[in-house]
Design a protein around this motif. Structure first.
Motif, PDB file in Angstrom:
ATOM      1  N   THR A  28     -57.181 -59.534  37.197  1.00 28.65           N
ATOM      2  CA  THR A  28     -58.345 -59.061  38.346  1.00 28.65           C
ATOM      3  C   THR A  28     -57.564 -59.493  39.543  1.00 28.65           C
ATOM      4  OG1 THR A  28     -59.193 -61.507  38.563  1.00 28.65           O
ATOM      5  CG2 THR A  28     -60.193 -59.868  36.823  1.00 28.65           C
ATOM      6  N   THR A  29     -57.997 -59.115  40.690  1.00 28.10           N
ATOM      7  CA  THR A  29     -57.388 -59.406  41.980  1.00 28.10           C
ATOM      8  C   THR A  29     -57.089 -60.666  42.344  1.00 28.10           C
ATOM      9  OG1 THR A  29     -59.198 -58.707  43.222  1.00 28.10           O
ATOM     10  CG2 THR A  29     -57.734 -57.010  42.785  1.00 28.10           C
ATOM     11  N   ASN A  30     -58.055 -61.417  41.781  1.00 26.94           N
ATOM     12  CA  ASN A  30     -57.994 -63.044  42.251  1.00 26.94           C
ATOM     13  C   ASN A  30     -57.101 -63.796  41.197  1.00 26.94           C
ATOM     14  OD1 ASN A  30     -59.704 -63.087  39.980  1.00 26.94           O
ATOM     15  ND2 ASN A  30     -60.813 -64.506  41.010  1.00 26.94           N
ATOM     16  N   GLY A  31     -56.200 -63.031  40.255  1.00 28.71           N
ATOM     17  CA  GLY A  31     -55.362 -63.667  39.518  1.00 28.71           C
ATOM     18  C   GLY A  31     -55.771 -64.194  38.028  1.00 28.71           C
ATOM     19  N   VAL A  32     -56.947 -63.947  37.710  1.00 29.96           N
ATOM     20  CA  VAL A  32     -57.463 -64.273  36.594  1.00 29.96           C
ATOM     21  C   VAL A  32     -57.217 -62.993  35.443  1.00 29.96           C
ATOM     22  CG1 VAL A  32     -59.519 -64.849  35.185  1.00 29.96           C
ATOM     23  CG2 VAL A  32     -59.384 -65.762  37.511  1.00 29.96           C
ATOM     24  N   THR A  33     -56.656 -63.303  34.161  1.00 31.47           N
ATOM     25  CA  THR A  33     -56.371 -62.595  33.367  1.00 31.47           C
ATOM     26  C   THR A  33     -57.008 -62.575  32.170  1.00 31.47           C
ATOM     27  OG1 THR A  33     -54.016 -62.505  33.973  1.00 31.47           O
ATOM     28  CG2 THR A  33     -54.487 -61.646  31.931  1.00 31.47           C
ATOM     29  N   LEU A  34     -57.673 -61.378  31.718  1.00 27.90           N
ATOM     30  CA  LEU A  34     -58.508 -61.223  30.452  1.00 27.90           C
ATOM     31  C   LEU A  34     -57.476 -60.618  29.378  1.00 27.90           C
ATOM     32  CD1 LEU A  34     -60.637 -60.447  32.826  1.00 27.90           C
ATOM     33  CD2 LEU A  34     -62.132 -60.508  30.893  1.00 27.90           C
ATOM     34  N   ASP A  35     -57.025 -61.578  28.510  1.00 29.36           N
ATOM     35  CA  ASP A  35     -56.065 -61.414  27.403  1.00 29.36           C
ATOM     36  C   ASP A  35     -57.057 -60.906  26.246  1.00 29.36           C
ATOM     37  OD1 ASP A  35     -53.972 -62.030  28.926  1.00 29.36           O
ATOM     38  OD2 ASP A  35     -54.059 -64.050  28.415  1.00 29.36           O
ATOM     39  N   PHE A  36     -57.000 -59.544  25.948  1.00 35.41           N
ATOM     40  CA  PHE A  36     -57.821 -58.753  24.663  1.00 35.41           C
ATOM     41  C   PHE A  36     -56.880 -59.140  23.480  1.00 35.41           C
ATOM     42  CE2 PHE A  36     -59.867 -57.068  28.380  1.00 35.41           C
ATOM     43  CZ  PHE A  36     -61.174 -56.992  28.066  1.00 35.41           C
ATOM     44  N   ALA A  37     -57.659 -59.728  22.435  1.00 31.33           N
ATOM     45  CA  ALA A  37     -56.801 -60.045  21.361  1.00 31.33           C
ATOM     46  C   ALA A  37     -57.876 -59.531  20.054  1.00 31.33           C
ATOM     47  CB  ALA A  37     -56.666 -61.556  20.960  1.00 31.33           C
ATOM     48  N   VAL A  38     -56.873 -58.803  18.984  1.00 30.70           N
ATOM     49  CA  VAL A  38     -57.888 -58.526  17.826  1.00 30.70           C
ATOM     50  C   VAL A  38     -58.260 -59.620  16.980  1.00 30.70           C
ATOM     51  CG1 VAL A  38     -57.624 -57.241  15.652  1.00 30.70           C
ATOM     52  CG2 VAL A  38     -56.740 -56.152  18.051  1.00 30.70           C
ATOM     53  N   LEU A  39     -59.528 -59.706  16.670  1.00 32.74           N
ATOM     54  CA  LEU A  39     -60.146 -60.543  15.444  1.00 32.74           C
ATOM     55  C   LEU A  39     -60.213 -59.810  14.527  1.00 32.74           C
ATOM     56  CD1 LEU A  39     -61.164 -63.641  15.150  1.00 32.74           C
ATOM     57  CD2 LEU A  39     -63.417 -62.602  15.841  1.00 32.74           C
ATOM     58  N   PRO A  40     -59.242 -59.944  13.442  1.00 32.82           N
ATOM     59  CA  PRO A  40     -59.509 -58.863  12.511  1.00 32.82           C
ATOM     60  C   PRO A  40     -60.615 -59.093  11.296  1.00 32.82           C
ATOM     61  CG  PRO A  40     -57.796 -60.409  12.135  1.00 32.82           C
ATOM     62  CD  PRO A  40     -58.294 -60.812  13.396  1.00 32.82           C
ATOM     63  N   ASP A  41     -60.885 -60.462  11.212  1.00 33.05           N
ATOM     64  CA  ASP A  41     -62.341 -60.758  10.274  1.00 33.05           C
ATOM     65  C   ASP A  41     -63.309 -61.314  11.005  1.00 33.05           C
ATOM     66  OD1 ASP A  41     -60.647 -59.520   8.183  1.00 33.05           O
ATOM     67  OD2 ASP A  41     -59.465 -61.485   7.986  1.00 33.05           O
ATOM     68  N   GLY A  42     -64.566 -61.285  10.465  1.00 33.97           N
ATOM     69  CA  GLY A  42     -65.597 -61.970  10.650  1.00 33.97           C
ATOM     70  C   GLY A  42     -66.123 -61.669  11.953  1.00 33.97           C
ATOM     71  N   PRO A  43     -67.298 -62.151  12.284  1.00 35.28           N
ATOM     72  CA  PRO A  43     -68.041 -61.480  13.520  1.00 35.28           C
ATOM     73  C   PRO A  43     -67.518 -61.923  14.817  1.00 35.28           C
ATOM     74  CG  PRO A  43     -69.318 -63.274  12.617  1.00 35.28           C
ATOM     75  CD  PRO A  43     -68.169 -62.883  11.912  1.00 35.28           C
ATOM     76  N   ILE A  44     -67.399 -60.916  15.865  1.00 32.49           N
ATOM     77  CA  ILE A  44     -67.049 -61.335  17.067  1.00 32.49           C
ATOM     78  C   ILE A  44     -68.239 -62.021  17.943  1.00 32.49           C
ATOM     79  CG2 ILE A  44     -66.361 -60.482  19.459  1.00 32.49           C
ATOM     80  CD1 ILE A  44     -64.892 -58.599  17.821  1.00 32.49           C
ATOM     81  N   ALA A  45     -68.122 -63.168  18.268  1.00 33.35           N
ATOM     82  CA  ALA A  45     -69.239 -63.920  19.242  1.00 33.35           C
ATOM     83  C   ALA A  45     -69.221 -63.099  20.580  1.00 33.35           C
ATOM     84  CB  ALA A  45     -68.990 -65.325  19.279  1.00 33.35           C
ATOM     85  N   ALA A  46     -70.422 -62.662  20.779  1.00 30.23           N
ATOM     86  CA  ALA A  46     -70.644 -62.097  22.133  1.00 30.23           C
ATOM     87  C   ALA A  46     -70.241 -63.000  23.325  1.00 30.23           C
ATOM     88  CB  ALA A  46     -71.836 -61.185  22.180  1.00 30.23           C
ATOM     89  N   GLN A  47     -69.821 -62.593  24.205  1.00 29.86           N
ATOM     90  CA  GLN A  47     -69.397 -63.473  25.438  1.00 29.86           C
ATOM     91  C   GLN A  47     -70.036 -62.834  26.549  1.00 29.86           C
ATOM     92  OE1 GLN A  47     -68.093 -66.893  25.290  1.00 29.86           O
ATOM     93  NE2 GLN A  47     -68.624 -66.343  23.031  1.00 29.86           N
ATOM     94  N   HIS A  48     -70.146 -63.377  27.597  1.00 29.27           N
ATOM     95  CA  HIS A  48     -70.469 -62.614  29.224  1.00 29.27           C
ATOM     96  C   HIS A  48     -69.324 -63.124  30.114  1.00 29.27           C
ATOM     97  CE1 HIS A  48     -73.063 -61.511  32.353  1.00 29.27           C
ATOM     98  NE2 HIS A  48     -72.566 -62.874  33.079  1.00 29.27           N
ATOM     99  N   TYR A  49     -69.070 -61.870  30.581  1.00 26.77           N
ATOM    100  CA  TYR A  49     -67.989 -61.992  31.756  1.00 26.77           C
ATOM    101  C   TYR A  49     -68.594 -61.050  33.005  1.00 26.77           C
ATOM    102  CZ  TYR A  49     -65.133 -62.756  27.824  1.00 26.77           C
ATOM    103  OH  TYR A  49     -64.592 -63.396  26.540  1.00 26.77           O
ATOM    104  N   ALA A  50     -68.563 -62.046  34.170  1.00 25.33           N
ATOM    105  CA  ALA A  50     -69.116 -61.363  35.460  1.00 25.33           C
ATOM    106  C   ALA A  50     -68.086 -61.144  36.412  1.00 25.33           C
ATOM    107  CB  ALA A  50     -70.369 -62.303  36.013  1.00 25.33           C
ATOM    108  N   PHE A  51     -68.161 -60.046  36.994  1.00 27.69           N
ATOM    109  CA  PHE A  51     -67.165 -59.608  37.812  1.00 27.69           C
ATOM    110  C   PHE A  51     -67.725 -59.400  39.461  1.00 27.69           C
ATOM    111  CE2 PHE A  51     -66.004 -58.304  33.796  1.00 27.69           C
ATOM    112  CZ  PHE A  51     -64.592 -58.960  33.732  1.00 27.69           C
ATOM    113  N   LEU A  52     -67.156 -60.006  40.453  1.00 21.00           N
ATOM    114  CA  LEU A  52     -67.574 -59.820  41.590  1.00 21.00           C
ATOM    115  C   LEU A  52     -66.945 -58.672  42.377  1.00 21.00           C
ATOM    116  CD1 LEU A  52     -69.379 -60.963  44.111  1.00 21.00           C
ATOM    117  CD2 LEU A  52     -67.475 -62.357  44.654  1.00 21.00           C
ATOM    118  N   VAL A  53     -67.529 -57.866  42.852  1.00 15.69           N
ATOM    119  CA  VAL A  53     -67.055 -56.561  43.280  1.00 15.69           C
ATOM    120  C   VAL A  53     -67.597 -56.273  44.727  1.00 15.69           C
ATOM    121  CG1 VAL A  53     -66.568 -55.502  40.932  1.00 15.69           C
ATOM    122  CG2 VAL A  53     -68.696 -55.038  42.196  1.00 15.69           C
TER     123      VAL A  53
END
Length: 126
Positions: A42-67
Motif C-alpha cells: 500500500t502507499t503507506n508502506g504496509v505490505t500484504l504478503d499472500f501465501a498459499v495455505l495448502p491444507d486445512g481451512p483458511i480462517a477468514a480475516q478482515h482487511y480495511a483500506f482507507l482510500v
C-alpha cells in the motif's frame, strides 16, 4: 522509533490470483514473488504478503483500506462491474449497498478466499 505495521501474511489457495485480485481492485501493483510470498504494498508502506495455505481451512480475516473519494469510485466500479457481492455492513445484512459512516463511504466485499475486504473514505470514529 514509533511502532508501525510493516506487513502481514494473507493465507490463500492461490497467492498470485489473490494478490492480483486485490491489486486490481485497489489500483496497486503486485510485487515480485519473494520466497513463498506474493506481495501487494500500500502507499503507506504496509505490505500484504499472500501465501498459499495448502491444507486445512483458511480462517477468514478482515482487511480495511482507507482510500480517497476518487479511488473509492474507481474501486467500487470494478467491484460492481465484476459482479462481486458487496455489502454496506460487515455482517452482510445490507447486500448491494454502501455505507456512509462518519460522513464518508464504505463497502465490504469478499476476496477469492473469503477474506472480508473493506474500502472506506473516512476512518471510523473520525
Amino acid at each position: 522509533m514509533s511502532v508501525q505495521l510493516n506487513h502481514t501474511i494473507v493465507f490463500c489457495r492461490d497467492n498470485r490470483k489473490s494478490a492480483a485480485f486485490l491489486a486490481d481492485i485497489l489500483g496497486l501493483e503486485v510485487g515480485p514473488e519473494w520466497g513463498p510470498f506474493v506481495p501487494v504494498s500500500t502507499t503507506n508502506g504496509v505490505t500484504l504478503d499472500f501465501a498459499v495455505l495448502p491444507d486445512g481451512p483458511i480462517a477468514a480475516q478482515h482487511y480495511a483500506f482507507l482510500v480517497s473519494e476518487a479511488e473509492f469510485d474507481t474501486a467500487f466500479e470494478k467491484i460492481r462491474s465484476a459482479g462481486i457481492t458487496h455489502f454496506a455492513d460487515p455482517h452482510g445484512k445490507r447486500p448491494g449497498e454502501i455505507n456512509h459512516n462518519d460522513g464518508g463511504r464504505g463497502v465490504y466485499f469478499p476476496d477469492p478466499d473469503g477474506h472480508g475486504m473493506e474500502i472506506i473514505t473516512r476512518p471510523y470514529g473520525g
